[in-house]
Every structure is written in structure tokens, then in C-alpha cells.
Design a protein around this motif. Structure first.
Motif, PDB file in Angstrom:
ATOM      1  N   ARG A  57       3.446   1.300   7.291  1.00 14.93           N
ATOM      2  CA  ARG A  57       2.119   0.915   6.693  1.00 14.93           C
ATOM      3  C   ARG A  57       2.106   1.673   5.297  1.00 14.93           C
ATOM      4  NH1 ARG A  57      -0.102   3.414  11.686  1.00 14.93           N
ATOM      5  NH2 ARG A  57      -0.581   1.789  13.064  1.00 14.93           N
ATOM      6  N   HIS A  58       2.673   2.671   5.100  1.00 16.13           N
ATOM      7  CA  HIS A  58       2.600   3.004   3.533  1.00 16.13           C
ATOM      8  C   HIS A  58       3.151   2.055   2.798  1.00 16.13           C
ATOM      9  CE1 HIS A  58       2.759   5.803   0.160  1.00 16.13           C
ATOM     10  NE2 HIS A  58       4.119   5.603   0.053  1.00 16.13           N
ATOM     11  N   LEU A  59       4.259   1.294   3.032  1.00 17.91           N
ATOM     12  CA  LEU A  59       4.879   0.507   2.124  1.00 17.91           C
ATOM     13  C   LEU A  59       4.026  -0.722   1.948  1.00 17.91           C
ATOM     14  CD1 LEU A  59       8.789   0.903   3.536  1.00 17.91           C
ATOM     15  CD2 LEU A  59       7.838   1.706   1.167  1.00 17.91           C
ATOM     16  N   GLN A  60       3.447  -1.053   3.001  1.00 19.89           N
ATOM     17  CA  GLN A  60       2.694  -2.548   2.703  1.00 19.89           C
ATOM     18  C   GLN A  60       1.579  -2.154   2.216  1.00 19.89           C
ATOM     19  OE1 GLN A  60       0.788  -3.914   6.342  1.00 19.89           O
ATOM     20  NE2 GLN A  60       1.127  -5.894   5.872  1.00 19.89           N
ATOM     21  N   ASP A  61       0.621  -0.879   2.239  1.00 21.22           N
ATOM     22  CA  ASP A  61      -0.649  -0.580   1.561  1.00 21.22           C
ATOM     23  C   ASP A  61      -0.251   0.292   0.544  1.00 21.22           C
ATOM     24  OD1 ASP A  61      -3.175  -0.222   0.897  1.00 21.22           O
ATOM     25  OD2 ASP A  61      -3.502   1.251   2.329  1.00 21.22           O
ATOM     26  N   ARG A  62       0.329  -0.220  -0.621  1.00 18.76           N
ATOM     27  CA  ARG A  62       0.658   0.626  -1.886  1.00 18.76           C
ATOM     28  C   ARG A  62      -0.641   0.589  -2.671  1.00 18.76           C
ATOM     29  NH1 ARG A  62       6.114  -0.809  -4.401  1.00 18.76           N
ATOM     30  NH2 ARG A  62       6.261   1.445  -4.595  1.00 18.76           N
ATOM     31  N   ALA A  63      -1.628   1.121  -2.167  1.00 15.00           N
ATOM     32  CA  ALA A  63      -2.666   1.125  -3.182  1.00 15.00           C
ATOM     33  C   ALA A  63      -2.688   2.173  -4.317  1.00 15.00           C
ATOM     34  CB  ALA A  63      -4.197   1.269  -2.395  1.00 15.00           C
ATOM     35  N   THR A  64      -1.767   3.174  -4.156  1.00 12.84           N
ATOM     36  CA  THR A  64      -1.540   4.282  -5.113  1.00 12.84           C
ATOM     37  C   THR A  64      -0.447   3.875  -6.281  1.00 12.84           C
ATOM     38  OG1 THR A  64      -0.025   5.124  -3.630  1.00 12.84           O
ATOM     39  CG2 THR A  64      -2.160   5.923  -3.625  1.00 12.84           C
ATOM     40  N   VAL A  65       0.020   2.676  -5.978  1.00 12.63           N
ATOM     41  CA  VAL A  65       1.206   2.191  -7.022  1.00 12.63           C
ATOM     42  C   VAL A  65       0.752   1.057  -7.688  1.00 12.63           C
ATOM     43  CG1 VAL A  65       3.368   1.348  -7.097  1.00 12.63           C
ATOM     44  CG2 VAL A  65       3.053   2.886  -5.377  1.00 12.63           C
ATOM     45  N   ALA A  66       1.051   1.008  -9.149  1.00 13.38           N
ATOM     46  CA  ALA A  66       0.377   0.315 -10.082  1.00 13.38           C
ATOM     47  C   ALA A  66       1.621  -0.256 -10.971  1.00 13.38           C
ATOM     48  CB  ALA A  66      -0.845   0.506 -10.875  1.00 13.38           C
ATOM     49  N   ALA A  67       2.011  -1.400 -11.046  1.00  6.39           N
ATOM     50  CA  ALA A  67       2.862  -2.033 -12.215  1.00  6.39           C
ATOM     51  C   ALA A  67       2.153  -2.381 -13.398  1.00  6.39           C
ATOM     52  CB  ALA A  67       3.629  -3.085 -11.656  1.00  6.39           C
ATOM     53  N   THR A  68       2.896  -1.781 -14.626  1.00  6.52           N
ATOM     54  CA  THR A  68       2.358  -1.940 -15.985  1.00  6.52           C
ATOM     55  C   THR A  68       3.144  -3.081 -16.616  1.00  6.52           C
ATOM     56  OG1 THR A  68       1.691   0.315 -16.204  1.00  6.52           O
ATOM     57  CG2 THR A  68       1.791  -1.115 -18.129  1.00  6.52           C
ATOM     58  N   ILE A  69       2.412  -4.383 -16.885  1.00  8.28           N
ATOM     59  CA  ILE A  69       3.056  -5.480 -17.303  1.00  8.28           C
ATOM     60  C   ILE A  69       2.096  -5.885 -18.499  1.00  8.28           C
ATOM     61  CG2 ILE A  69       3.816  -7.882 -16.877  1.00  8.28           C
ATOM     62  CD1 ILE A  69       3.822  -7.302 -13.996  1.00  8.28           C
ATOM     63  N   PRO A  70       2.953  -6.016 -19.821  1.00 10.12           N
ATOM     64  CA  PRO A  70       4.412  -5.463 -19.837  1.00 10.12           C
ATOM     65  C   PRO A  70       4.497  -3.975 -19.638  1.00 10.12           C
ATOM     66  CG  PRO A  70       3.248  -6.060 -21.961  1.00 10.12           C
ATOM     67  CD  PRO A  70       2.254  -6.445 -21.024  1.00 10.12           C
ATOM     68  N   PRO A  71       5.632  -3.383 -19.611  1.00 13.10           N
ATOM     69  CA  PRO A  71       5.582  -2.045 -19.423  1.00 13.10           C
ATOM     70  C   PRO A  71       5.821  -1.345 -20.766  1.00 13.10           C
ATOM     71  CG  PRO A  71       7.942  -3.237 -19.439  1.00 13.10           C
ATOM     72  CD  PRO A  71       7.050  -4.251 -19.411  1.00 13.10           C
ATOM     73  N   LEU A 212      15.893  -6.863 -18.026  1.00 13.67           N
ATOM     74  CA  LEU A 212      15.108  -6.996 -17.097  1.00 13.67           C
ATOM     75  C   LEU A 212      14.436  -5.627 -16.752  1.00 13.67           C
ATOM     76  CD1 LEU A 212      14.048  -9.339 -14.998  1.00 13.67           C
ATOM     77  CD2 LEU A 212      15.315  -8.495 -13.093  1.00 13.67           C
ATOM     78  N   LEU A 213      12.840  -5.518 -16.930  1.00 11.42           N
ATOM     79  CA  LEU A 213      12.478  -4.192 -16.427  1.00 11.42           C
ATOM     80  C   LEU A 213      11.183  -4.354 -16.005  1.00 11.42           C
ATOM     81  CD1 LEU A 213      12.817  -5.112 -20.140  1.00 11.42           C
ATOM     82  CD2 LEU A 213      12.861  -2.443 -19.951  1.00 11.42           C
ATOM     83  N   ARG A 214      10.951  -3.174 -15.209  1.00 12.02           N
ATOM     84  CA  ARG A 214       9.614  -3.218 -14.364  1.00 12.02           C
ATOM     85  C   ARG A 214       9.144  -1.576 -14.218  1.00 12.02           C
ATOM     86  NH1 ARG A 214       6.261  -5.255 -10.499  1.00 12.02           N
ATOM     87  NH2 ARG A 214       5.408  -4.001  -8.987  1.00 12.02           N
ATOM     88  N   MET A 215       8.092  -1.082 -14.728  1.00  7.07           N
ATOM     89  CA  MET A 215       7.490   0.011 -14.814  1.00  7.07           C
ATOM     90  C   MET A 215       6.465   0.224 -13.665  1.00  7.07           C
ATOM     91  SD  MET A 215       6.162   2.464 -17.590  1.00  7.07           S
ATOM     92  CE  MET A 215       4.361   2.499 -17.075  1.00  7.07           C
ATOM     93  N   GLU A 216       6.513   1.186 -12.905  1.00  8.05           N
ATOM     94  CA  GLU A 216       5.624   1.665 -11.795  1.00  8.05           C
ATOM     95  C   GLU A 216       4.893   2.914 -11.914  1.00  8.05           C
ATOM     96  OE1 GLU A 216       7.225  -1.105  -8.068  1.00  8.05           O
ATOM     97  OE2 GLU A 216       7.128   0.835  -7.934  1.00  8.05           O
ATOM     98  N   THR A 217       3.806   3.185 -11.793  1.00  7.30           N
ATOM     99  CA  THR A 217       2.918   4.408 -11.953  1.00  7.30           C
ATOM    100  C   THR A 217       2.396   4.447 -10.503  1.00  7.30           C
ATOM    101  OG1 THR A 217       2.460   4.064 -14.470  1.00  7.30           O
ATOM    102  CG2 THR A 217       1.040   5.592 -12.845  1.00  7.30           C
ATOM    103  N   GLU A 228       8.115   5.337 -12.966  1.00  4.11           N
ATOM    104  CA  GLU A 228       9.559   5.075 -12.720  1.00  4.11           C
ATOM    105  C   GLU A 228       9.776   3.798 -13.642  1.00  4.11           C
ATOM    106  OE1 GLU A 228      10.606   6.709  -8.109  1.00  4.11           O
ATOM    107  OE2 GLU A 228       9.448   4.977  -8.402  1.00  4.11           O
ATOM    108  N   LEU A 229      10.868   3.436 -14.013  1.00  2.44           N
ATOM    109  CA  LEU A 229      11.372   2.565 -14.745  1.00  2.44           C
ATOM    110  C   LEU A 229      12.466   1.939 -14.099  1.00  2.44           C
ATOM    111  CD1 LEU A 229      11.202   0.888 -17.454  1.00  2.44           C
ATOM    112  CD2 LEU A 229      12.687   2.418 -18.332  1.00  2.44           C
ATOM    113  N   PHE A 230      12.411   0.602 -13.779  1.00  9.34           N
ATOM    114  CA  PHE A 230      13.403  -0.293 -12.799  1.00  9.34           C
ATOM    115  C   PHE A 230      14.142  -1.051 -14.075  1.00  9.34           C
ATOM    116  CE2 PHE A 230      10.291   0.882  -9.887  1.00  9.34           C
ATOM    117  CZ  PHE A 230      11.038   1.279  -8.685  1.00  9.34           C
TER     118      PHE A 230
END
Length: 512
Positions: A57-71, A212-217, A228-230
Motif C-alpha cells: 500500500r505504501h508503494l501505491q500511495d506515494r503521497a509523500t513523494v514528489a518528482a521535480t520536473i525539470p530536476p 536521463l535524469l529524475r529527481m524525487e523528494t 534522490e537523483l536517479f
């Protein structure tokens, strides 16, 4: 019967109905019933206990995770563990991105001779420019970029690494005279855009990961942040590495100002330099004991635009396994496309000769079930050739269908039965939780179906959510069933019993 006794009986019935409703809640995929009710005879689903449900459930409900686009890349980003790349290569990374308008970056890659990153071999100091371009059209949630190398330098840390590097480096390219050898602790220039010098080819060196980049807060309890920087994945075939444009990710780098806690490796990597690589503490390796259930720690990305979560159940005594792969169309794992449940047995557990503490296994996949949740895929499966993927024309949304009797599903690239040559490793994290590392899949989308294709690196580790695993229930070869039906039927049957009990009590009350 007195009125007080009757009221107490009604209260008891209300409490029973309340708890039955609580125990039976779970007609959705992520809310599997925890109450002990008999499953249908054709069911292969296992009843997961609450802690495994909580992880899912925690993986599906990722309300506390946000992606910054562009990073927003400005700052310092570091490894959180000894990383393993295909080869294998063992390294730690320390990347610094500077603010616009310079768009400069400095990257330190420290390579090691051992899988614990305790014996430094050499370091690369990389400087260049990075220009963010646009949101990726291939990998949802990612940003495409273009990097330009300015300088790359090499520092060797011990004499034992010299012969290996001498084989891959053209000494005349480094400006060394005949008979002059490489020496430790000296800075060698491998690449210079200004001097038009390039000695990188033989090292299979590439910084394509920056394209290729992705940043999550993530917001943690008490308002604490972690960033985190992917960066893009590295091709599993060395010969393809220099020209491969990534579509998946490596393990994320941690921001030095906002990182996960605890992270002792972060501090060591942060303080490192090309002349002083970090020497990490020994990994908390534990003996291989697969028994139990293991789940993903995040929504995982794979090359070729796949987003998924995994749940594995192992029975160590019978050497049985079952894997549930939930596939999604988005990087937050909220929109399901299909679910694959595969099972079989494993054998030939031998210590790895390439990675200390890892174990080589052979997995046999003998059964598989698929559930479709997306209309386009549904139409493709229903129009597939008869006998190539379950019952052609019989696919329905939310209906699980057995594809074992058709030897898999050609549309989804599933072949049954088949073998896979795997690489596993177990460790504990800084919180003492068991982690399971499973071999990285080939970047070309193929299967490790031969010993030569056995992985030499790992996917994102899974965490153990239960140390026990019940025996899976059997199902008929051509079984089909709809998720949630058994739960709903159980609800109706329980409430029917409660209603009959209430009517009986009322009848006796009227007689008395």
C-alpha cells in the motif's frame, strides 16, 4: 428472555458484524483479505499478512513523494552503498552540479577491487557541461539531457591495479615514453576537449547516464526531507555501454544536505577526493536464507519503459518460489496495466566466483497467470493467435487467466517452461532489515537463459516483510477467475448468517 438480554445479544451481533466487515475488507488488488476464508479451488493466490500489505500500500500511495520536473540538480550527490555495475565493477560516485548559467558538473567515480569497496583500485575525475533538454518521450517522469565532456583524469591507488589498466590504456596516448610504466597516485589526463586528446575508448568509459535524469523528494515524519537523483542505467553488455541511451535508472544518489537516515556511507563519499577515495565499512552480509516473503521498496523502473513492483515468496524447504509482478504505465505505480504471477522451483545454490557473498542459482519457471487492467493490452491479447496466450478472445479486464497450458504468452514475451540463471545476495540495511539483491535483467530485454548470461550486477534490493511463507494453493491448468469475487461472496454469506441469527432471536423473543 428479558429485554436486557436481548439488547446485549443485539450488541454482540453488531460487534460481530463490525469485525467481520473489517476482516473481509480487501476486494482490491492491494487490499488482500487477511481473514481466514477458504480460497477457491482454482486459486494460486497466497494470503499475505498485514506487514506485507503495508509495504505494498505504501508503494501505491506515494503521497509523500514528489518528482521535480525539470530536476533541480544544484548541489552534491553521493552513493549510499558500494554499487555493483555489470562486469562486475564495484564503485562509489560523488557528483557535483553547479548553478546556471555555467551548467558545469564535476564527477568522481571511485573503482574498487572488491565487492565491499574497501580496496580502492583507481579513481576518475570527470568535468563537463550538462544541458537539460525536455521531458522524456520514452521514459515517463524522466528528463532528457545532453552532456559534454571537458576533461577526464585518472589516479591509480595501488600497484596491483597497474597491469590491468596498462592493458586497456594506450601508453603513448598518455604521453609516456617506451619503457615508462604507470605509477600510483599520479594524475594522468585521459581526455581533454581543449587539447583534442581522447584515451578513453579502451576503458569502455561512458557518462551517458547523465542523459536521463529524475529527481524525487520524499517527506518523512516530522517534516524531514530526503532528495534522490536517479541517473540513467548502464548497459549490461560492455560493448554497448559507450553508445547506449538509457531508458531505466541506476540506484539513486543521495543529496548531501537532504539524504536518507542513517547513511554512514554518504558522509564517507562526500569527504572523498581523487587522491583519497572512501574506504567503506564491511557490508552487513548474511547467509542465504530465502524462506519468507520479499517486496519492492519503491516503484521500480526497467529499461524499455517498464514500471513495476515485485513480491516474491520462497519456500526454502521445498525450494519453491512464486513471484508477483505488478506492471504500471506511470513512474509512481498508480495505473496498473497487467499483473503476472509466475511460480516454479530453484536449485544449484553455489557461491559466486565473481562477487563475494553472492550465490548462483538456477530457477525453473513452470506456471504463470496474467491479469489485464488496461484496454489496449486487452484488445491485443484477444486478437492474438489461438493457443499463443491463454484463451484467445476470452480475456476480460480484472479476470486472471492461466497461460501455462499455452506454454506462456508470445505477446508478453513469456515462454514456459524455461530456466533462468540467477545471482542472489543477502544483506542487512542500516536499520537491521534483511535485504535481497536479485540479478539485473539484460538491457536488451532478453532472459538470462544460459550460464553465460548470468547477471553480474543487481536490481534494486527487496526488503523482507515476513520470515514465513505458506504453501501455495493449486489451480487447474485452464483456470480463470475474477479478483475480488471470493471476498464479496464471503461478505454476503456472513451478513446472511447474521440476518438469520437476528430473525431467530426476534422469534424467540416474541415467544417468551
Amino acid at each position: 428472555m428479558s429485554r436486557g438480554v436481548f439488547i446485549h445479544l443485539l450488541e454482540l451481533l453488531w460487534v460481530m458484524s463490525f469485525w467481520q466487515g473489517v476482516c473481509l475488507k480487501g476486494s482490491n488488488l492491494w487490499e488482500v483479505p487477511t481473514g481466514h476464508f477458504p480460497a477457491p479451488a482454482n486459486s494460486s493466490r497466497l494470503l499475505w499478512e498485514p506487514q506485507c500489505q503495508t509495504h505494498l500500500r505504501h508503494l501505491q500511495d506515494r503521497a509523500t513523494v514528489a518528482a521535480t520536473i525539470p530536476p533541480r540538480l544544484d548541489g552534491h550527490w553521493v552513493s549510499s552503498r558500494c554499487e555493483v555495475r555489470p562486469g562486475p565493477e564495484f564503485l562509489t560516485r560523488s557528483y557535483t552540479f553547479y548553478s546556471n548559467p555555467t551548467r558545469l558538473f564535476k564527477a568522481l567515480q571511485h573503482y574498487y577491487s572488491d565487492s565491499d569497496c574497501q580496496v580502492p583500485a583507481y579513481s576518475l575525475l570527470i568535468q563537463g557541461k550538462l544541458r537539460l533538454r525536455q521531458a522524456s518521450w520514452i521514459t515517463r517522469g524522466a528528463t532528457e539531457a545532453e552532456h559534454t565532456l571537458l576533461e577526464v583524469a585518472l589516479v591509480i591507488h595501488n600497484q596491483q591495479s597497474v597491469p590491468h589498466l596498462a592493458v586497456h590504456l594506450l601508453l603513448y596516448c598518455l604521453g609516456l615514453e617506451p619503457g615508462v610504466h604507470l605509477v600510483p597516485h599520479h594524475l594522468y589526463e585521459l581526455f581533454s576537449a581543449k587539447a583534442e586528446k581522447d584515451c578513453l575508448g579502451a576503458l569502455h568509459f561512458s557518462m551517458m547516464e547523465l542523459d536521463l535524469l529524475r529527481m524525487e523528494t520524499q517527506i518523512h515524519p516530522h517534516g524531514r526531507l530526503s532528495k534522490e537523483l536517479f541517473l540513467g542505467d548502464v548497459h549490461t553488455d560492455w560493448n554497448q555501454r559507450a553508445h547506449y541511451r538509457p531508458t531505466g535508472y541506476q540506484e539513486p544518489l543521495q543529496n548531501t544536505m537532504h539524504h536518507i537516515h542513517p547513511c554512514p556511507v554518504c558522509a564517507l563519499v562526500y569527504r572523498s577526493s581523487e587522491q583519497h577515495p572512501p574506504i567503506l565499512p564491511p557490508s552487513w552480509s548474511i547467509p542465504m536464507n530465502l524462506d519468507g516473503r520479499w517486496v519492492s521498496q519503491r516503484c521500480e523502473a526497467r529499461p524499455a519503459v517498464l514500471f513495476l513492483t515485485r513480491l516474491f515468496i520462497f519456500g526454502d524447504e521445498q525450494r519453491s518460489w512464486e513471484g508477483t509482478y505488478h506492471h504500471y504505465s506511470d513512474p509512481m505505480c498508480r495505473y496498473r496495466t497487467f499483473t503476472l504471477v509466475a511460480s516454479g522451483h530453484y536449485a544449484h545454490m553455489e557461491p559466486s566466483g565473481k562477487i563475494k557473498g553472492a550465490t548462483e542459482l538456477v530457477f525453473k519457471v513452470t506456471h504463470a497467470m496474467v491479469t489485464v487492467f488496461e484496454q489496449t493490452l486487452l484488445r491485443v491479447l484477444n486478437s492474438s493467435e489461438q493457443g499463443s496466450c491463454g484463451l484467445a478472445g476470452g480475456w476480460e479486464l480484472g479476470m486472471e487467466q492461466n497461460i501455462t497450458w499455452t506454454a506462456g504468452c508470445s505477446v508478453l514475451g513469456i515462454l514456459l517452461p524455461h530456466k533462468e540463471y540467477e545471482l542472489f545476495k543477502m544483506e542487512k540495511d542500516q536499520k537491521g532489515r534483511p535485504l535481497l539483491f536479485i540479478g539485473e535483467r539484460p538491457s536488451d530485454g532478453s532472459s538470462p537463459d544460459r550460464p553465460v548470461k548470468r547477471p553480474t550486477s543487481f536490481q534494486t534490493p527487496m526488503v523482507q516483510c515476513s520470515a514465513e511463507a505458506p504453501e501455495p494453493q493449486r489451480y487447474s491448468p485452464r483456470s480463470k477467475r475474477t479478483r475480488g469475487i471470493s471476498s464479496a461472496n464471503a461478505k454476503y454469506s456472513v451478513f446472511a448468517v447474521l440476518l438469520m441469527s437476528l430473525l431467530n432471536l426476534w422469534f424467540w423473543y416474541m415467544l417468551v
